[in-house]
Write an enzyme that holds these catalytic residues in place. Structure first.
Site, PDB file in Angstrom:
ATOM      1  N   HIS A 141     -18.003 -23.540 -48.591  1.00  0.00           N
ATOM      2  CA  HIS A 141     -16.653 -23.448 -49.128  1.00  0.00           C
ATOM      3  C   HIS A 141     -16.090 -22.199 -49.626  1.00  0.00           C
ATOM      4  O   HIS A 141     -15.055 -21.862 -49.606  1.00  0.00           O
ATOM      5  CB  HIS A 141     -15.927 -24.560 -49.089  1.00  0.00           C
ATOM      6  N   ASP A 171     -22.141 -29.113 -47.752  1.00  0.00           N
ATOM      7  CA  ASP A 171     -21.494 -28.168 -47.896  1.00  0.00           C
ATOM      8  C   ASP A 171     -22.036 -26.907 -48.639  1.00  0.00           C
ATOM      9  O   ASP A 171     -22.345 -26.567 -49.992  1.00  0.00           O
ATOM     10  CB  ASP A 171     -20.263 -27.836 -49.567  1.00  0.00           C
ATOM     11  N   SER A 250     -18.109 -22.345 -58.078  1.00  0.00           N
ATOM     12  CA  SER A 250     -18.663 -23.968 -56.986  1.00  0.00           C
ATOM     13  C   SER A 250     -19.965 -22.566 -56.259  1.00  0.00           C
ATOM     14  O   SER A 250     -19.855 -20.814 -55.977  1.00  0.00           O
ATOM     15  CB  SER A 250     -17.691 -23.265 -55.724  1.00  0.00           C
TER      16      SER A 250
END
EC number: 3.4.21.-
Length: 406
Positions: A141, A171, A250
């Protein structure tokens, strides 16, 4: 997975759905990202000034600090990832708004075609170098739909990156940069199978635009299913940590006390006064990395069913309910709540209300356990299911299909 409502037998709402808990706490993918996913809240684009990169080894730092030693080990391999994409929008979105068209009438707008304008959306995340020739691991993402990817090392070197491969189901993504022959510092990869609850956990990344930020916590839990975390469109078992993780973390590493990567920081679950972080185990990431390098994508098996763990007590409650129109076997197993049209399960003849009690001769007691077995199978592999239907036990062979990421 969603299924069509029909005139089929309905299960007792009171006895069965009362055992299904919808997670209402928000789950935040920790990046100032480019594209919001339906089940995930994302941070706003980063517009604050970047902090000056901090020195990693202060000369008078405590030599007994395992955190400082771990950061010295992993720090040079942690990168910041900046992304951009250009989107086209209409200057007056009200032209497409049904409310305004109904209020004013379609004739009011006529055939007016408002001019389009382009916007640049920016996002930021983290990553870490897994190959000194220029291969970087991050979250899918972080780089989803990006037109431009820029990678910055802690020492200030910048590179233009390209997405080598990405898998939205887990992901995970690989970004490749041209180092012009330079070797990049690489992260030391640990073994997430050796991680225990209570182990130290150190999160490193670029949260909220603040480069080279380090936070410390412990491993709070292992094997947290993505559905329990509130990300049902993923297929993952997470490492849970109380190390502070924020938007921009992230894709960055979660490391142990030796500075070895044990996970990839991916999401946080927010609660008043605190947050809980979740990282993808590095052993899972290594498997995905191998497939992405080989094929550029990852294949995932699926059946196309909606599942619920069934216990004898749940079945008894259902069977006592006068509003229930179906009797359930009082066993431990997996209740099929719905079957997706044209999915492998439908082709094999599985039905809503079937109870799966074994796969290939091995007992199955929970929906998560059943799902893991499906995920562990190869696409096209035949699974022999022991099913109870209308009180009778039967065997149904179902061939897995390939899940289409979306």
């Amino acid at each position: 997975m969603r299924h069509r409502r029909s005139g089929q037998r309905r299960l007792s709402v009171r006895a069965i759905l009362s055992h299904t808990l919808a997670i209402s706490l928000g789950v935040l993918v920790t990046v100032g990202g480019l594209q919001a996913r339906p089940s995930l809240a994302q941070a706003a684009p980063v517009e604050i000034a970047q902090a000056t990169p901090a020195n990693t080894a202060a000369p008078n730092s405590n030599p007994d600090s395992f955190v400082a030693a771990a950061v010295r080990q992993i720090g040079p391999a942690v990168v910041r990832i900046d992304t951009e994409r250009t989107v086209t929008r209409r200057a007056a979105p009200m032209f497409d708004d049904p409310f305004f068209r109904e209020f004013f009438g379609s004739d009011f707008f006529g055939n007016v075609n408002p001019p389009a304008r382009q916007e640049v959306q920016r996002g930021q995340g983290s990553g870490f170098v897994v190959d000194g020739n220029g291969l970087i691991m991050t979250n899918a993402h972080v780089v989803a739909n990006a037109d431009q990817v820029r990678v910055t090392l802690r020492d200030g070197r910048e590179f233009t990156g390209r997405v080598r491969g990405a898998d939205s189901v887990t992901d995970l993504a690989l970004v490749e940069v041209d180092t012009k022959g330079e070797r990049l510092p690489t992260a030391r990869i640990g073994n997430s199978s050796n991680v225990e609850v209570g182990d130290w956990a150190i999160a490193i990344g670029n949260p909220l635009g603040l480069d080279n930020t380090v936070t410390l916590g412990i491993v709070s839990s292992l094997g947290r299913r993505s559905s329990a975390v509130g990300i049902p469109d993923k297929r993952l078992d997470f490492i849970q940590t109380d190390a502070v993780i924020n938007p921009g973390n992230s894709g960055g590493p979660l490391v142990n006390s030796r500075g070895e990567v044990i996970g990839i920081n991916t999401a946080i679950r927010q609660a008043p006064g605190a947050g809980i972080g979740f990282a993808i185990p590095v052993n899972t990431a290594k498997q995905i990395e191998t497939q992405l390098l080989k094929n550029g994508k990852v294949s995932h098996s699926y059946l196309g069913v909606q599942l619920l763990s069934l216990t004898p007590q749940m079945a008894r409650d259902n069977n006592r309910d006068p509003n229930s129109t179906v009797r359930l076997p009082e066993v431990q197993g997996v209740l099929i709540m719905g079957v997706q049209r044209n999915a492998p399960a439908a082709t094999a003849g599985l039905r809503r209300g079937d109870v799966v009690i074994a796969t290939d001769g091995q007992a199955v007691t929970t929906a998560d356990e059943f799902q893991r077995r499906v995920e562990a199978s190869q696409v096209g592999q035949s699974l022999n299911l022991s099913v109870i239907r209308d009180g009778n036990r039967q065997q149904i062979a179902v061939r897995t299909g390939e899940l289409q990421a979306g």
